[in-house]
Write a protein that holds these residues in place. Structure first.
Motif, PDB file in Angstrom:
ATOM      1  N   MET A   1       0.661  -1.342  -0.113  1.00 50.78           N
ATOM      2  CA  MET A   1       0.093   0.176  -0.066  1.00 50.78           C
ATOM      3  C   MET A   1       0.829   1.537  -0.268  1.00 50.78           C
ATOM      4  O   MET A   1       2.326   1.245   0.427  1.00 50.78           O
ATOM      5  CB  MET A   1      -0.750  -0.151   1.423  1.00 50.78           C
ATOM      6  N   CYS A   2       0.267   2.046  -0.318  1.00 53.26           N
ATOM      7  CA  CYS A   2       1.263   3.652  -1.024  1.00 53.26           C
ATOM      8  C   CYS A   2       0.683   4.290   0.484  1.00 53.26           C
ATOM      9  O   CYS A   2      -0.914   4.328   0.708  1.00 53.26           O
ATOM     10  CB  CYS A   2       0.869   4.213  -1.734  1.00 53.26           C
ATOM     11  N   ARG A   3       1.374   4.755   1.030  1.00 49.01           N
ATOM     12  CA  ARG A   3       1.120   5.468   2.418  1.00 49.01           C
ATOM     13  C   ARG A   3       0.765   6.950   2.289  1.00 49.01           C
ATOM     14  O   ARG A   3       0.291   7.778   3.577  1.00 49.01           O
ATOM     15  CB  ARG A   3       2.332   5.643   3.571  1.00 49.01           C
ATOM     16  N   SER A   4       0.854   7.251   0.687  1.00 50.14           N
ATOM     17  CA  SER A   4       0.664   8.732   0.682  1.00 50.14           C
ATOM     18  C   SER A   4      -0.726   9.069  -0.033  1.00 50.14           C
ATOM     19  O   SER A   4      -1.232   9.943   0.602  1.00 50.14           O
ATOM     20  CB  SER A   4       1.374   9.215  -0.128  1.00 50.14           C
TER      21      SER A   4
ATOM     22  N   GLY B   1      -2.277   6.100  -0.587  1.00 48.72           N
ATOM     23  CA  GLY B   1      -3.747   4.686  -0.401  1.00 48.72           C
ATOM     24  C   GLY B   1      -3.681   3.448  -1.101  1.00 48.72           C
ATOM     25  O   GLY B   1      -4.390   2.908  -1.136  1.00 48.72           O
TER      26      GLY B   1
ATOM     27  N   CYS C   1       4.553   4.432  -6.545  1.00 49.97           N
ATOM     28  CA  CYS C   1       3.876   4.177  -6.418  1.00 49.97           C
ATOM     29  C   CYS C   1       3.230   4.736  -7.417  1.00 49.97           C
ATOM     30  O   CYS C   1       3.401   5.542  -8.289  1.00 49.97           O
ATOM     31  CB  CYS C   1       2.762   5.260  -5.724  1.00 49.97           C
TER      32      CYS C   1
ATOM     33  N   SER D   1       4.761   8.741  -5.257  1.00 52.40           N
ATOM     34  CA  SER D   1       5.672   8.580  -3.710  1.00 52.40           C
ATOM     35  C   SER D   1       5.989   7.641  -3.643  1.00 52.40           C
ATOM     36  O   SER D   1       6.148   5.863  -4.506  1.00 52.40           O
ATOM     37  CB  SER D   1       4.014   8.885  -2.883  1.00 52.40           C
TER      38      SER D   1
ATOM     39  N   HIS E   1       6.646   6.452  -0.950  1.00 48.73           N
ATOM     40  CA  HIS E   1       6.470   6.014   0.519  1.00 48.73           C
ATOM     41  C   HIS E   1       5.195   4.668   0.124  1.00 48.73           C
ATOM     42  O   HIS E   1       4.036   4.869   1.166  1.00 48.73           O
ATOM     43  CB  HIS E   1       5.253   6.911   1.238  1.00 48.73           C
ATOM     44  N   ILE E   2       6.107   3.846  -0.103  1.00 46.97           N
ATOM     45  CA  ILE E   2       4.642   2.996  -0.465  1.00 46.97           C
ATOM     46  C   ILE E   2       6.005   1.120  -0.570  1.00 46.97           C
ATOM     47  O   ILE E   2       6.971   1.044  -0.140  1.00 46.97           O
ATOM     48  CB  ILE E   2       5.429   2.314  -2.610  1.00 46.97           C
ATOM     49  N   ARG E   3       4.572   0.989   0.522  1.00 45.83           N
ATOM     50  CA  ARG E   3       5.700  -0.272   1.165  1.00 45.83           C
ATOM     51  C   ARG E   3       4.931  -1.645   1.337  1.00 45.83           C
ATOM     52  O   ARG E   3       3.517  -1.297   1.646  1.00 45.83           O
ATOM     53  CB  ARG E   3       6.111   0.394   2.656  1.00 45.83           C
TER      54      ARG E   3
ATOM     55  N   PHE F   1       2.660  -4.826   4.303  1.00 45.94           N
ATOM     56  CA  PHE F   1       2.048  -4.814   5.407  1.00 45.94           C
ATOM     57  C   PHE F   1       2.096  -6.150   5.391  1.00 45.94           C
ATOM     58  O   PHE F   1       1.751  -6.586   4.980  1.00 45.94           O
ATOM     59  CB  PHE F   1       0.914  -4.142   5.024  1.00 45.94           C
TER      60      PHE F   1
END
Ligand code: ADP
Ligand code: ZN
Ligand code: ZN
Length: 849
Positions: A539-542, A544, A580, A585, A587-589, A591
Motif C-alpha cells: 500500500m502507498c502510505r501517501s 492509500g 507508487c 510517492s 512511501h510505498i511499502r 504490510f
C-alpha cells in the motif's frame, strides 16, 4: 466381452458410458474400476471401466477395442464406481470428474504427444504400397529436412523436446513438415508414474543466491528466471515432470539452468514408505474413563449389529476422543472390516500419525498432500493389495478402495477443509455418510465444536431408537477432560481499554505479564495470530493506493523471498514497485504477514525469548512443519507463534498459556459462518492449554469483547453459543434452516453475463413452479420452500479478466434440487460451448465468494 467405459472428456455429450470390445488377451486384466486406454475419435483417451457384459445393445461390428489396460489391479472397485455416479448427480459434475477425484494424482490421465513419420508420406521411397499424396513427394528435401526425418524414423517416435534439443531452431521447419503431412502427431495415454526412478530437480544454491542469480539473467530469459524464483521459495525437490506441468517450463530450460550450477537434476527412488525408518512405539489400549466408555458402547454395539448409523461425538478439548476412535477401530478390525480416519490436512502431524501407527503398526496407510506423488501412489496400492486395514488421511482418503468398510471417523468434523473447492465440489462428510450407508458402515463425526449443520441433525439418545428419523445422527457427549483436568481459565481483554490506558503495544498488559510468568517458570506459550484479515498487500502510505491485479479484482500478495507481487487467482507475478504507480510517492511499502511483526515485537519486549514461528512462509518446505513442532516439544523454544496451524490437534504437556492476538479478524468477514468460525477457532486454540498435569490459562484480545461468539467461547459454553447462533441463522434464513446452492457464472463481457444470469435465475424459478405441485404432495408435513436470489456481482467481481455474477438458491424440504440444476444447466449448453460462458455450481457451499 464388452466393457462400458467413461472416457476422459468432461462434456455433456460424453457424460455416459461408451461400449468397447474387450479383446481376449486383455480379459484377465479388465475389471470394473480399471483404467484403460481407448480409441475415441482420432485420439486415444484414458477411461474407467464402469460395466462389463457378455452382450451389447450396440452394433458389435462397429465397436472399437480397448487398446491398453493401465493397471495390473483396478484402482477403483464397483462400489466406488457407483459412488462416482452418485457424486455426479449430487454435485452436478461429470462422472469422469468424480472418478478422477477418487484416485491419487499420479494416476490421473496424462497424454503424451509424440511426433512420428506419417505412414503415407511418400518419403519412404517408391516401395510404399499405399502410394502417396502427390504434392509432398514432389517437394525437394533439404539436408536438414532429411536429417529430421531420418532421426524420427530411427527413434520410431519423438517428443518435441527431444526434437528441439537435437535440432535447435528447427521449430518452423518442424511445423511445416507437420502441415505437409510428412510428420504426424501421435497421442498416447501415459502414466505419470511408470518408472521406479524419477528425475527430480532441486536447488543447488541457497534462496538468496538463486534470487540474485535470477536478477543477473538477460531480460529474455523469463522462463529461467521464473524457475529460479520458484526454487528460491520452494527448496524441496520437485519431479521434473511436475515442474513442467506446474510452471510450463520445458526440460531444456531446466537443463540450461542446471548447467549454470544453480539447480541439480537427480534420479530418485519414488516408491518408498514415507514413514520408513521411523519407529513407532506400540501402545496398548488405555483403560477408558467413564465418559469414554459411555460413548464407545453404542458405537461398538452398532458395529456388532453391522448397522449403518451416524454418531456425532461432541467432546470438549482434551476429553480423549482419539482413544475412543482407536478402540472403535479395534472393534471394527476384529470383525475383519476396515476403517478410514479423516483428519484436517493441518492436523496430519507426526503426533496424530504416531497415535494410529503406534496402535495398529503397519496396518495403517497415511495419505496427505505433503507426501510426494510416488509416496501417495504407494500408500494407495497397499490398500488394493490388502496390506493395510486403516487409512488415515485428509479429505480424499474417503475414497480409499476398501471392499469391506466398517467404520469412518471424521475428526474435527466442522473443518472447512473437508469441502473441496474445485469440481467435484464435494464435502467429505456427505460422501462418507453416503458411502457408509451403502456399505452398512458406522460414521463417527468428532468435534469439540460441531458444525451447526451436524448438530441440528443430531438427536440425543440411544442408537436406533424407535421413531427416530433414519437420517438423523445420534449425539454422544463427553463434557469433561480426562482425569478431571479443568478446562483453562479464559480472560477476555478489551483492546480499546488498553489503548485508553496508553498501551500501544500489540500485547495487553495481562498477556504480557502472563508470558513473563511462563518464561520464569519454564513453561510454554502458544500465540495465535489469525492470518486472515492480515494480508501481505502493498500500500502507498501517501495516497492509500493498494497494488491490484490488472486481471482480477483483488490485491496482489507480497512474497518476501522473491520480492515479487503475485496474484493468487491468476498467478500473475511482477516485481515489487519502487514508487507508487498512482502518485509516484516513494512511501510505498508492504504490510507484513503479521506473524513476523509479532515475532519482532516479542524479541523487543522479552530479550532472549526463543520463538518458533509457524506460518505458510516457514512451513512451505517439506517436513518443516514436523521439525518445528518437534523442536517446540523438546522445549527448544518458549513460544510457538503461528496462524491457524497452531490452533488444532497439538497436545504438549508444558503449554500452560494460550494467547490470541486479535480475535476479531474472522468475525468481520462477509460470511454467514463468521461467528461460528470465530467460536470454533477460539475454542480449539484455548483447548491447547493445560491438557496435562499443569493447569492452563488463556488470553483472548479483542475489540468486540461483547460479541456472543467471544463471550461463549471464553465460558466454554457450546450450548449457549448454539442458542444465539441458531437464532441468528433462523432469522436470516441460513443453514441449518435451509440448504444453499451457489451458482457462479463468468464471462468476459458483462452484457452477455447479465443476460445469462437473469435467464438462469428465471429458468430455475420456472422449473420449480413445475415441480412444486408434486413436491408439496405426498403427505409431507412441511411445505417445501424454494427461493432464488440474484443474479448479483460476486464478492470478487472479476478473475482472470472474466466478470463474475452469482445466484443463490435457498431451499428446504422436498425439493429435487439436483434435477432442477441439471435441467437448468443443460439449457445453457449452447452458450457454454459457443460463447464460452462458464457455470460453476456449488451445492452446500462453504465459501460464498
Ligand atoms: P481430544 O482429541 O478429545 O482433545 P485427546 O484424545 O488428545 O483429546 O486426549 C487428551 C489427552 O488425554 C491425551 O494426552 C491422551 O493421551 C489422554 N488420554 C485419553 N484417554 C485417556 C485415558 N482413558 N486415560 C488416560 N489418559 C487418557
Ligand atoms: Zn490476477
Ligand atoms: Zn500513492
Amino acid at each position: 466381452m464388452f466393457a462400458q467405459v467413461i472416457v476422459d472428456v468432461p462434456a455433456k455429450q460424453t457424460n455416459r458410458p461408451f461400449d468397447y470390445i474387450v479383446p481376449p488377451e486383455l480379459r484377465t486384466w479388465v475389471g470394473i474400476g480399471s483404467r484403460v486406454g481407448v480409441p475415441f475419435g482420432p485420439r486415444t483417451l484414458q477411461g474407467f471401466v464402469v460395466g462389463l457384459a457378455e452382450a451389447t445393445s450396440m452394433d458389435a461390428s462397429k465397436l472399437k477395442k480397448i487398446e491398453q489396460v493401465l493397471d495390473l489391479m483396478p484402482p477403483l472397485n464397483p462400489e466406488l464406481v457407483q459412488l462416482a455416479r452418485w457424486m455426479s448427480r449430487t454435485y452436478i459434475c461429470h462422472e469422469i470428474t468424480a472418478l478422477q477425484a477418487m484416485i491419487p494424482g499420479a494416476l490421473k490421465a496424462k497424454y503424451e504427444k509424440r511426433i512420428t513419420v506419417a505412414e503415407h508420406n511418400g518419403i519412404n521411397g517408391g516401395d510404399d504400397p499405399h502410394g502417396a499424396p502427390g504434392q509432398a513427394m514432389l517437394l525437394p528435401e533439404s539436408p536438414e529436412e532429411q536429417a529430421i526425418l531420418a532421426f524420427v524414423r530411427q527413434k520410431g517416435s519423438v517428443t518435441t523436446d527431444m526434437m528441439l534439443s537435437r535440432f535447435p531452431g528447427a521449430g518452423p521447419l518442424l511445423k511445416r513438415l507437420l502441415e505437409q503431412g510428412k510428420l504426424a502427431w501421435e497421442q498416447t495415454v501415459k502414466d505419470r508414474l511408470n518408472a521406479k526412478k524419477l528425475l527430480v530437480v532441486e536447488p543447488a544454491a541457497d534462496a538468496g543466491t538463486l534470487v540474485s542469480a535470477s536478477g543477473r539473467l538477460p531480460a529474455g530469459a523469463k522462463r529461467q528466471k521464473e524457475l529460479l524464483l520458484f526454487f528460491a521459495e520452494h527448496p524441496e525437490p520437485v519431479p521434473l515432470a511436475e515442474l513442467t506441468d506446474k510452471l510450463g517450463v520445458g526440460a531444456g530450460t531446466v537443463k540450461s539452468v542446471a548447467e549454470k550450477g544453480w539447480l541439480a537434476v537427480k534420479e530418485r527412488e519414488v516408491f518408498r514408505d514415507p514413514y520408513a525408518g521411523k519407529a513407532f512405539a506400540r501402545t496398548a489400549p488405555l483403560p477408558l474413563t467413564e465418559q469414554q466408555r459411555g460413548v464407545l458402547k453404542p458405537i461398538a454395539e452398532t458395529l456388532d449389529r453391522r448397522d449403518h448409523r451416524v454418531f456425532l461425538l461432541h467432546g470438549v478439548t482434551g476429553s480423549g476422543k482419539t482413544e475412543v476412535y482407536l478402540q472403535a477401530i479395534q472393534t471394527c478390525l476384529d470383525q475383519g472390516r476396515e476403517a478410514i480416519v479423516l483428519v484436517p490436512e493441518i492436523s496430519l502431524t507426526p503426533q496424530m500419525v504416531e497415535r494410529f501407527k503406534g496402535r495398529f503398526g503397519d496396518a495403517v496407510a497415511v495419505m496427505h498432500s505433503r507426501l510426494s506423488q510416488g509416496e501417495r501412489y504407494d500408500e494407495w496400492r497397499k490398500i488394493g493389495l490388502k496390506r493395510v486395514k486403516v487409512v488415515i488421511g485428509a479429505r480424499s482418503a474417503i475414497f480409499a478402495p476398501f471392499e469391506n468398510l466398517g467404520l469412518v471417523i471424521i475428526d474435527e468434523e466442522h473443518e472447512a477443509s473437508y469441502k473441496q473447492e474445485e469440481s467435484p465440489k464435494y464435502h467429505a462428510r456427505d460422501v462418507a455418510i453416503e458411502r457408509a450407508a451403502r456399505q452398512g458402515a458406522v460414521v463417527v463425526l468428532g468435534s469439540a465444536t460441531p458444525s451447526l449443520e451436524s448438530y441440528a441433525k443430531s438427536v440425543s439418545g440411544k442408537a436406533g431408537r424407535d421413531g427416530e428419523d433414519a437420517s438423523s445422527y445420534t449425539l454422544l457427549t463427553m463434557s469433561e477432560r480426562v482425569e478431571g483436568r479443568p478446562l483453562p481459565e479464559v480472560h477476555v481483554v478489551d483492546l480499546r481499554e488498553e489503548l485508553k490506558a496508553g498501551n500501544r503495544s500489540m500485547f495487553s498488559r495481562g498477556l504480557y505479564e502472563a508470558i513473563e510468568r511462563r518464561l520464569r517458570r519454564n513453561e510454554q506459550t502458544v500465540l495465535l495470530l489469525n492470518r486472515r484479515g492480515y494480508s501481505t498487500f502493498v500500500m502507498c502510505r501517501s495516497c492509500g493506493h493498494v497494488v491490484q491485479c490488472p486481471h482480477c479484482d483483488i490485491s496482489l500478495t507480497y512474497h518476501q523471498v522473491s520480492r515479487t507481487m503475485r496474484c493468487h487467482y491468476c498467478g500473475l507475478s511482477q516485481p515489487e514497485p519502487k514508487t507508487c504507480p498512482s502518485c509516484e510517492s516513494e512511501h510505498i511499502r508492504y504490510f507484513g504477514t503479521g506473524t513476523q511483526r509479532v515475532e519482532e515485537e516479542l524479541g523487543k519486549l522479552f530479550p532472549g525469548i526463543r520463538v518458533i514461528r509457524m506460518d505458510v512462509d516457514t512451513t512451505s518446505e517439506k517436513g518443516a512443519h514436523e521439525k518445528l513442532l518437534s523442536r517446540f516439544r523438546s522445549k527448544q523454544a518458549d513460544v510457538l507463534l503461528g496462524t491457524q496451524m497452531v490452533a488444532k490437534g497439538l497436545d504438549f504437556p508444558d503449554v500452560t498459556l494460550v494467547g490470541v492476538i486479535a480475535a476479531d479478524t474472522v468475525l468481520h468477514l462477509p460470511d454467514f459462518r463468521a461467528a461460528e468460525k470465530t467460536f470454533q477457532l477460539l475454542t480449539q486454540v484455548a483447548g491447547r492449554a493445560g491438557r496435562h498435569k499443569l493447569p492452563g490459562e488463556v488470553f483472548i484480545q479483542t475489540y468486540t469483547p461483547d460479541h456472543y461468539s467471544i463471550v461463549t467461547a471464553s465460558g466454554h459454553n457450546y450450548e449457549a453459543f448454539l442458542d444465539s447462533e441458531l437464532e441468528m441463522r433462523r432469522q436470516r434464513g441460513y443453514p441449518p434452516y435451509c440448504e444453499l446452492v451457489l451458482i457462479t457464472l463468468s464471462h468476459e463481457q458483462v452484457p452477455l453475463l447479465v443476460r445469462a444470469g437473469e435467464s438462469f435465475a428465471s429458468r430455475l424459478k420456472q422449473g420449480w413452479e413445475r415441480l412444486r405441485p408434486k413436491a408439496a404432495g405426498g403427505g409431507q408435513t412441511e411445505e417445501p420452500y424454494f427461493e432464488v436470489y440474484g443474479p448479483v456481482a460476486s464478492p470478487i467481481p472479476r478473475i482472470k479478466d472474466r466478470y463474475r455474477f452469482q445466484c443463490m438458491i435457498k431451499y428446504r424440504g422436498n425439493v429435487d434440487v439436483s434435477a432442477l440444476l441439471a435441467e437448468t444447466a443443460a439449457a445453457f449448453d449452447e452458450t457454454v460451448r459457443k460463447d464460452k460462458l462458464q457455470i460453476s455450481i456449488d451445492v452446500n457451499p462453504q465459501v460464498l465468494m
